[in-house]
Scaffold this active site. Structure first.
Site, PDB file in Angstrom:
ATOM      1  N   CYS A 124       0.842  -1.192   0.000  1.00 53.54           N
ATOM      2  CA  CYS A 124       0.000   0.000   0.000  1.00 53.54           C
ATOM      3  C   CYS A 124       0.873   1.235   0.000  1.00 53.54           C
ATOM      4  O   CYS A 124       2.080   1.163   0.205  1.00 53.54           O
ATOM      5  CB  CYS A 124      -0.958  -0.011   1.177  1.00 53.54           C
ATOM      6  N   TYR A 184      -6.038 -13.693  -0.604  1.00 60.92           N
ATOM      7  CA  TYR A 184      -5.135 -13.168   0.428  1.00 60.92           C
ATOM      8  C   TYR A 184      -5.441 -13.777   1.789  1.00 60.92           C
ATOM      9  O   TYR A 184      -6.546 -13.615   2.314  1.00 60.92           O
ATOM     10  CB  TYR A 184      -5.306 -11.650   0.456  1.00 60.92           C
ATOM     11  N   HIS A 241      -0.809 -11.828   7.042  1.00 61.56           N
ATOM     12  CA  HIS A 241      -0.748 -10.669   7.957  1.00 61.56           C
ATOM     13  C   HIS A 241      -1.859 -10.632   9.005  1.00 61.56           C
ATOM     14  O   HIS A 241      -2.045  -9.605   9.652  1.00 61.56           O
ATOM     15  CB  HIS A 241      -0.790  -9.345   7.161  1.00 61.56           C
ATOM     16  N   ASP A 267       6.547  -9.207   9.090  1.00 60.40           N
ATOM     17  CA  ASP A 267       6.854  -9.372   7.665  1.00 60.40           C
ATOM     18  C   ASP A 267       7.752  -8.229   7.172  1.00 60.40           C
ATOM     19  O   ASP A 267       8.778  -8.463   6.539  1.00 60.40           O
ATOM     20  CB  ASP A 267       5.535  -9.411   6.886  1.00 60.40           C
TER      21      ASP A 267
HETATM   22  C1  LIG Z   1       4.718   0.279   2.611  1.00 59.15           C
HETATM   23  C2  LIG Z   1       4.293  -1.155   2.647  1.00 59.15           C
HETATM   24  C3  LIG Z   1       2.974  -1.490   2.419  1.00 59.15           C
HETATM   25  C4  LIG Z   1       2.566  -2.825   2.421  1.00 59.15           C
HETATM   26  N1  LIG Z   1       1.276  -3.138   2.104  1.00 59.15           N
HETATM   27  C5  LIG Z   1       0.930  -4.430   1.901  1.00 59.15           C
HETATM   28  C6  LIG Z   1      -0.331  -4.769   1.354  1.00 59.15           C
HETATM   29  O1  LIG Z   1      -1.159  -3.911   1.026  1.00 59.15           O
HETATM   30  N2  LIG Z   1      -0.609  -6.090   1.189  1.00 59.15           N
HETATM   31  C7  LIG Z   1       0.288  -7.070   1.504  1.00 59.15           C
HETATM   32  O2  LIG Z   1      -0.010  -8.250   1.328  1.00 59.15           O
HETATM   33  N3  LIG Z   1       1.492  -6.759   2.008  1.00 59.15           N
HETATM   34  C8  LIG Z   1       1.844  -5.475   2.193  1.00 59.15           C
HETATM   35  N4  LIG Z   1       3.112  -5.166   2.636  1.00 59.15           N
HETATM   36  C9  LIG Z   1       4.059  -6.256   2.938  1.00 59.15           C
HETATM   37  C10 LIG Z   1       4.942  -6.530   1.731  1.00 59.15           C
HETATM   38  O3  LIG Z   1       4.229  -7.045   0.661  1.00 59.15           O
HETATM   39  C11 LIG Z   1       6.089  -7.494   2.027  1.00 59.15           C
HETATM   40  O4  LIG Z   1       5.579  -8.759   2.259  1.00 59.15           O
HETATM   41  C12 LIG Z   1       6.965  -7.079   3.193  1.00 59.15           C
HETATM   42  O5  LIG Z   1       7.253  -5.692   3.168  1.00 59.15           O
HETATM   43  C13 LIG Z   1       8.286  -7.825   3.179  1.00 59.15           C
HETATM   44  O6  LIG Z   1       8.898  -7.635   1.940  1.00 59.15           O
HETATM   45  P1  LIG Z   1      10.139  -6.621   1.720  1.00 59.15           P
HETATM   46  O7  LIG Z   1      11.166  -7.026   2.719  1.00 59.15           O
HETATM   47  O8  LIG Z   1      10.548  -6.845   0.326  1.00 59.15           O
HETATM   48  O9  LIG Z   1       9.619  -5.267   1.982  1.00 59.15           O
HETATM   49  C14 LIG Z   1       3.506  -3.844   2.681  1.00 59.15           C
HETATM   50  C15 LIG Z   1       4.831  -3.492   2.925  1.00 59.15           C
HETATM   51  C16 LIG Z   1       5.234  -2.174   2.905  1.00 59.15           C
HETATM   52  C17 LIG Z   1       6.678  -1.841   3.161  1.00 59.15           C
END
Ligand SMILES: Cc1cc2nc3c(=O)[nH]c(=O)nc-3n(C[C@H](O)[C@H](O)[C@H](O)COP(=O)(O)O)c2cc1C
Ligand code: SF4
Length: 687
Positions: A31, A171, A174, A267
């Site tokens: 998001c 989905y 989380h 996460d």
């Molecule tokens: C700003 C932000 C918004 C996120 N929004 C969502 C979301 O809307 N849906 C979702 O499944 N995960 C969301 N996540 C989790 C990410 O998809 C991801 O699983 C998590 O950040 C770990 O991955 P990364 O280390 O590459 O950031 C969000 C993460 C971030 C940083």
């Protein structure tokens, strides 16, 4: 430069059901505070990712029904046909760059307070809503409700296909969606065929996958995002238990598994608490129980780590949210052999604050994030220079470095002058604090870029005066001299200096502590700043063996870090280290042996032993040069200087990200005509 053949494997196409991803780079859902409210901004941001080489570019959570209304948070929305054209903006833009567009269909169940729609939240069982202590409950879904939800999901999938999406997510991650709430024994107390055994609790997820495939499976891939471990032991889903059983049970049903840990804070763990690739131990079993492609995440920025994940059979796709935010062109840079140019995510989670503050996403490393549409900023392209200006930038902290980098990219002659021996300013100093090593990437990326530029000269150890500036001969002067922490306690809670904070040798500014000039004996860290620094200094001092009490007028430690998903982890960490925490108290006096605390509610005074005090309250801009030059406009004009501009902390102290943005903005906009307008295109409501 040609691509290093070691990385070829990252550019192999991978089939996902009926579609093919051109490489293994997968931008997982994230998001961004723009979503349904600012669809043009949203589409432009995703388009840049696609242009940057991500084979799959996903939306964020997309609400599928008014009973999943996450307002005031701004997510995607697909309640009915009227939302389709706005989502089409994204799919068209993403397809133009040869990427697949993915959509994450979400019913948030008890996490949706439904403040806009005024629907009653839905849950497997009667349960309080999860949203911000809202005094409402979610109601247990009847069989009819479950049938309705399945219908809404199917309809949303069909609408998503009409909007042009290639990959459609179910989905269950989380702890933020109904299918996951049904899986969790702590939320699902049902005694019918949707409760009890795992087979029963997984029934809804199974039905959703089957029905989504039935509805759109011929054209679109159906992905499942599933949290295999909640990191809460026996109380939750775990990779050693039901997480694995669930994947085994549904192994071949979806076209793709996107697996991670839950909740969101776990996460998207910050670099302070987790290293790159930290999710591997939880998700590595998945590929052994399914033949379908597997996506995983873990703040992947190193191509070697990515290759290792693929070669060792942990993942098929390199999933990324934050690395794609910090550098939307990460895949392209690996492909082109420009590894040095990757702007690595520092793991600070400032990007997450866009969601919690309901404003467009910001990134510490990438100041163009969220500005693609409204300012037309591109992370890799910038207009060439518009004239013959030459620049003197004073101060090589985050603002000065970014300003020099961008002016250099525009083709200007730049002198970057730093008083100290080291570049990076506060970034260099703060990155020495526990857990902040990765923050030095803000400096390293920029210094590395600057070192490649012929027309940028960097001078270290050069403390400049106003006279030097006037003599220098640059047509434009940029002051980026940073700020220093106050020692007198003035801040949010205290408008005037705190009595006793002038005791010699007993009161230490954060800058002193960072530099290793330490307090002794029992120490009170007075945190009226509420971001990361107070807690980090307490941690550092405690690790050095001191008895430390952290006092804050807020109701919890590092209150603002709730926006970066870290608050819980920070407070837990301090408690485990043995730091005493006193919340809801101001510090009003220090007598050399004791600090007087005042309850923020009752005003009642108590005293704690304190030999030393570290006030983390507010900062003073280093603005002497600015004031001197401001007082001498004739001398400035006579020196041929067209402008003197302060940027970053020396103008108004803020975050590192704000300093980077200030440097970037100056370099892009100094030659724009002055205007009283907003300075960006506003996205106005349309009906
Ligand atoms: C700003 C932000 C918004 C996120 N929004 C969502 C979301 O809307 N849906 C979702 O499944 N995960 C969301 N996540 C989790 C990410 O998809 C991801 O699983 C998590 O950040 C770990 O991955 P990364 O280390 O590459 O950031 C969000 C993460 C971030 C940083
Ligand atoms: S804000 Fe921080 S964590 Fe988020 S993408 Fe940028 S550098 Fe990474």
């Amino acid at each position: 430069m040609p691509r290093d053949p070691r990385y070829d494997i990252l550019f192999e196409p991978v089939k996902i059901g009926p579609v093919v991803a051109k490489n293994r780079f997968f931008q997982v859902p994230h998001c961004n505070g723009m979503g349904h409210a600012k669809p043009r901004s949203h589409a432009a941001m995703r388009a840049v990712k696609a242009e940057g080489g991500w084979a799959v570019v996903s939306t964020e959570e997309v609400e599928i029904h008014p009973s999943s209304d996450l307002s005031p948070y701004v997510e995607g929305r697909l309640w009915d046909d009227s939302d389709i054209p706005f989502l089409e903006l994204m799919t068209r833009a993403v397809h133009q760059h040869g990427a697949l567009a993915a959509i994450e269909l979400v019913h948030a169940g008890m996490n949706a307070a439904n403040l806009y729609s005024r629907e009653i939240p839905l849950a497997p069982s009667h349960i309080t809503t999860a949203a911000n202590y809202s005094p409402s409950q979610a109601r247990a879904m009847s069989k009819a409700d479950i049938r309705a939800y399945r219908r809404w999901h199917r309809q949303a999938a069909v609408r998503a296909r009409r909007a042009g999406f290639d990959v459609i997510y179910v989905y269950a991650a989380h702890s933020l969606s109904l299918p996951m709430h049904f899986l969790q024994t702590r939320h699902n107390h049902r005694s019918d065929e949707y409760g009890g055994s795992l087979v029963n609790r997984a029934r809804l997820l199974r039905e959703l996958i089957e029905e989504t495939k039935e509805a759109v499976g011929g054209d679109c891939a159906v992905a499942v995002r599933f949290a295999v471990d909640e990191l809460r032991g026996a109380d939750g889903i775990s990779a050693a238990g039901e997480g694995r059983e669930l994947v085994e049970m549904l192994a071949e049903l979806p076209d793709l598994w996107d697996v991670n840990v839950s909740d969101w804070a776990n996460d998207s763990m910050t670099s302070r608490f987790a290293a790159e690739g930290f999710q591997e131990e939880f998700v590595r079993f998945v590929k052994s129980v399914t033949s379908k492609p597997v996506v995983g995440v873990g703040r992947f920025t190193s191509p070697d780590t990515m290759v290792s994940q693929i070669r060792r059979g942990v993942l098929d796709f390199i999933g990324a949210a934050r690395p794609s935010i910090a550098d939307p062109f990460l895949p392209r840079k690996i492909e082109n052999g420009d590894i040095d140019d990757i702007r690595e995510c520092i793991g600070c989670n400032v990007c997450v604050t866009g969601d919690s503050t309901m404003t467009p996403i910001r990134c510490t490393q990438n100041p163009t994030m969220g500005e693609e549409w409204r300012k037309g900023w591109h992370p890799e392209r910038i207009p060439p220079r518009s004239g013959n200006d030459s620049f003197l930038i004073v101060g090589a902290g985050p603002a000065g470095l970014e300003c020099a980098r961008l002016l250099g990219r525009r083709g200007y002659a730049v002198h970057l002058v730093e008083a100290g021996a080291q570049l990076g300013g506060r970034v260099t100093r703060e990155s020495r604090l526990p857990g902040l090593t990765a923050w030095a990437r803000v400096r390293d990326y920029r210094v590395n870029q600057l070192n490649k530029m012929q027309d940028v000269v960097i001078l270290r150890g050069s403390a400049v005066t106003a006279e030097h500036i006037l003599e220098f001969g640059a047509t434009r002067v940029v002051l980026a001299t940073g700020s220093r922490w106050r020692r007198d306690g003035v801040g949010r809670a205290n408008a005037f200096a705190i009595r006793g904070f002038d005791l010699p040798g007993r009161v230490f500014a954060p800058d002193d502590v960072i530099d290793g000039v330490g307090p002794q004996g029992a120490t009170v860290v007075f945190d009226d700043d509420h971001y990361y620094l107070g807690a980090l200094l307490a941690e550092k001092l405690r690790a050095g063996g001191l008895e430390v009490t952290l006092v804050t007028p807020a109701d919890r430690v590092s209150a603002w870090t709730a926006n970066t998903l870290e608050q819980h982890a920070i407070q837990k960490h301090l408690l485990e280290l043995g730091v005493t925490i006193v919340t809801n108290h101001n510090v009003v006096e220090f007598d050399g042996t004791r600090a007087t605390l005042e309850c923020t509610f009752t005003g009642r005074h108590t005293r704690v032993s304190a030999f030393s005090i570290v006030p983390v309250t507010s900062r003073q801009p280093n603005d002497t040069l600015a004031e001197t030059l401001d007082a001498a406009p004739d001398a400035v004009a006579a020196a041929g200087i067209a402008s003197v501009t302060s940027i970053g902390d020396c103008l108004a102290p803020s975050t590192i990200g704000a300093a980077v943005y200030a440097g970037h903005r100056y370099a892009r906009e100094f030659d724009w005509p002055q205007s009283d307008a907003a300075g960006f295109t506003r996205e106005l409501p349309q009906n």
